[in-house]
Design a protein around this motif. Structure first.
Motif, PDB file in Angstrom:
ATOM      1  N   ALA A 135      48.995  43.872  35.603  1.00 38.23           N
ATOM      2  CA  ALA A 135      48.381  44.541  34.463  1.00 38.23           C
ATOM      3  C   ALA A 135      49.347  44.555  33.287  1.00 38.23           C
ATOM      4  O   ALA A 135      50.565  44.449  33.454  1.00 38.23           O
ATOM      5  N   SER A 136      48.810  44.688  32.102  1.00 36.80           N
ATOM      6  CA  SER A 136      49.636  44.709  30.893  1.00 36.80           C
ATOM      7  C   SER A 136      50.693  45.802  30.985  1.00 36.80           C
ATOM      8  O   SER A 136      50.393  46.950  31.338  1.00 36.80           O
ATOM      9  N   GLY A 137      51.951  45.445  30.680  1.00 31.91           N
ATOM     10  CA  GLY A 137      53.045  46.403  30.714  1.00 31.91           C
ATOM     11  C   GLY A 137      53.661  46.619  32.075  1.00 31.91           C
ATOM     12  O   GLY A 137      54.622  47.380  32.210  1.00 31.91           O
ATOM     13  N   SER A 138      53.122  45.941  33.097  1.00 33.60           N
ATOM     14  CA  SER A 138      53.584  46.143  34.465  1.00 33.60           C
ATOM     15  C   SER A 138      54.017  44.831  35.088  1.00 33.60           C
ATOM     16  O   SER A 138      53.665  43.739  34.634  1.00 33.60           O
ATOM     17  N   ALA A 139      54.795  44.953  36.161  1.00 34.40           N
ATOM     18  CA  ALA A 139      55.102  43.853  37.072  1.00 34.40           C
ATOM     19  C   ALA A 139      54.474  44.188  38.414  1.00 34.40           C
ATOM     20  O   ALA A 139      53.962  45.302  38.624  1.00 34.40           O
ATOM     21  N   ASN A 140      54.485  43.235  39.334  1.00 33.43           N
ATOM     22  CA  ASN A 140      54.085  43.490  40.717  1.00 33.43           C
ATOM     23  C   ASN A 140      55.296  43.315  41.619  1.00 33.43           C
ATOM     24  O   ASN A 140      56.093  42.392  41.425  1.00 33.43           O
ATOM     25  N   LEU A 141      55.430  44.198  42.616  1.00 34.86           N
ATOM     26  CA  LEU A 141      56.611  44.222  43.479  1.00 34.86           C
ATOM     27  C   LEU A 141      56.187  44.396  44.925  1.00 34.86           C
ATOM     28  O   LEU A 141      55.330  45.220  45.244  1.00 34.86           O
ATOM     29  N   ARG A 142      56.826  43.612  45.802  1.00 28.25           N
ATOM     30  CA  ARG A 142      56.618  43.704  47.246  1.00 28.25           C
ATOM     31  C   ARG A 142      57.963  43.975  47.915  1.00 28.25           C
ATOM     32  O   ARG A 142      59.006  43.565  47.406  1.00 28.25           O
ATOM     33  N   PHE A 143      57.932  44.621  49.081  1.00 32.18           N
ATOM     34  CA  PHE A 143      59.149  44.865  49.856  1.00 32.18           C
ATOM     35  C   PHE A 143      58.982  44.290  51.250  1.00 32.18           C
ATOM     36  O   PHE A 143      57.917  44.429  51.878  1.00 32.18           O
ATOM     37  N   VAL A 144      60.055  43.648  51.764  1.00 29.55           N
ATOM     38  CA  VAL A 144      60.039  43.047  53.103  1.00 29.55           C
ATOM     39  C   VAL A 144      61.338  43.421  53.818  1.00 29.55           C
ATOM     40  O   VAL A 144      62.423  43.253  53.260  1.00 29.55           O
ATOM     41  N   ASN A 145      61.235  43.908  55.037  1.00 34.40           N
ATOM     42  CA  ASN A 145      62.410  44.268  55.840  1.00 34.40           C
ATOM     43  C   ASN A 145      62.708  43.145  56.829  1.00 34.40           C
ATOM     44  O   ASN A 145      61.976  42.939  57.795  1.00 34.40           O
ATOM     45  N   ILE A 212      61.491  42.316  46.954  1.00 38.43           N
ATOM     46  CA  ILE A 212      62.800  42.803  47.404  1.00 38.43           C
ATOM     47  C   ILE A 212      62.870  42.621  48.908  1.00 38.43           C
ATOM     48  O   ILE A 212      61.977  43.065  49.644  1.00 38.43           O
ATOM     49  N   TYR A 213      63.924  41.937  49.363  1.00 41.68           N
ATOM     50  CA  TYR A 213      64.159  41.715  50.782  1.00 41.68           C
ATOM     51  C   TYR A 213      65.372  42.515  51.236  1.00 41.68           C
ATOM     52  O   TYR A 213      66.410  42.511  50.570  1.00 41.68           O
ATOM     53  N   LEU A 214      65.243  43.167  52.380  1.00 40.60           N
ATOM     54  CA  LEU A 214      66.403  43.740  53.067  1.00 40.60           C
ATOM     55  C   LEU A 214      66.811  42.763  54.148  1.00 40.60           C
ATOM     56  O   LEU A 214      65.983  42.341  54.969  1.00 40.60           O
ATOM     57  N   ASP A 229      68.102  41.885  48.346  1.00 37.53           N
ATOM     58  CA  ASP A 229      67.971  40.784  47.403  1.00 37.53           C
ATOM     59  C   ASP A 229      66.664  40.916  46.631  1.00 37.53           C
ATOM     60  O   ASP A 229      65.646  41.347  47.197  1.00 37.53           O
ATOM     61  N   LEU A 230      66.684  40.507  45.381  1.00 33.59           N
ATOM     62  CA  LEU A 230      65.477  40.452  44.562  1.00 33.59           C
ATOM     63  C   LEU A 230      65.137  39.002  44.278  1.00 33.59           C
ATOM     64  O   LEU A 230      65.988  38.231  43.830  1.00 33.59           O
ATOM     65  N   ILE A 231      63.898  38.615  44.545  1.00 33.49           N
ATOM     66  CA  ILE A 231      63.405  37.272  44.269  1.00 33.49           C
ATOM     67  C   ILE A 231      62.253  37.359  43.292  1.00 33.49           C
ATOM     68  O   ILE A 231      61.388  38.238  43.406  1.00 33.49           O
TER      69      ILE A 231
END
Length: 239
Positions: A135-145, A212-214, A229-231
């Motif tokens: 969406a406008s003004g936003s990013a999308n973020l996922r997390f993986v362990n 973001i990966y742990l 880490d951030l990809i």
């Protein structure tokens, strides 16, 4: 809507982003041939099995990487033929297979294949990268362990909200919206304020898609210690 491009960039480990394909897998690469397009998927690769020697990655016995893949490294998105493909990691210089399995790739889908687990018991985690325009003004973020021995964890903003809760080994979230700005992220033991590792002063840009990966081992103090880490998975076109 802006053209939206896929890329994969490990900021900590030093992978380089390149414009490969749009979500339709067509707009960034110029095909001047008259041969009908072959159905393809996008595939990226991450090596997060601590303690491995440098590796090669193959599909159906064909090596994909130009340079050895070290722990914390990998391959940016590349086009791969769809269908059942045999994916394998082999030891560079010897060709001995450390792990192999069959992938099923679907046309116009994007995937990330992660080599995970301790060095004696490696395996795959295959993620379907359901990337959409933020969406406008936003990013999308996922997390993986991807830590094989850490406790279940939360992803949180320092002095702020928990974004993803209670993810154990191979656990992951969906891509969710996050306001574009600079953050310090904390990986905490689930349900507590105990910080296991941090990502400090990370710039999250509006219109981008990130993971973001742990990775690493909970008790280690060397290069295999717990690390986040951030990809960058995708970014908006300037066109």
């Amino acid at each position: 809507m802006k053209n939206f491009k896929n890329t994969s960039k490990r900021l900590v480990a030093g992978l380089f982003a390149v414009c490969l394909l749009s979500l339709t897998l067509s707009s960034c690469l110029k095909d001047h041939s008259t041969v009908p397009a072959t159905p393809v998927a996008l595939l990226s690769v991450i090596q997060d099995s601590p303690g491995q020697t440098p590796l090669d990655f193959t599909l159906d016995g064909m090596r994909v990487n130009a340079n050895q893949i070290v722990y914390g490294g990998g391959l940016d998105y590349f086009r791969a033929y769809v269908g059942n493909r045999t994916a394998a990691f082999t030891r560079s210089g010897t060709g001995s297979t450390i792990f192999s399995d069959t992938l099923t790739l679907k046309q116009n889908f994007a995937y990330t294949l992660c080599l995970v687990g301790k060095s004696a018991t490696p395996g795959f985690l295959v993620l379907t990268d359901a990337i959409t325009q933020p969406a406008s003004g936003s990013a999308n973020l996922r997390f993986v362990n991807l830590s094989p021995d850490a406790p279940a964890v939360d992803l949180a903003v320092k002095d702020g909200a928990v974004l993803v809760a209670n993810k154990g080994f191979k656990g992951f979230s969906n891509f969710s919206p996050i306001v574009g700005k600079t953050y310090t992220f904390e990986i905490r033991q689930a349900g507590t304020n105990t910080v296991l590792t941090t990502l400090t002063n990370v710039s999250i840009n509006s219109g981008y898609v990130y993971t973001i990966y742990l990775r690493g081992l909970a008790g280690a103090t060397d290069a295999t210690k717990l690390t986040a880490d951030l990809i960058t998975n995708a970014y908006p076109s300037l066109n």
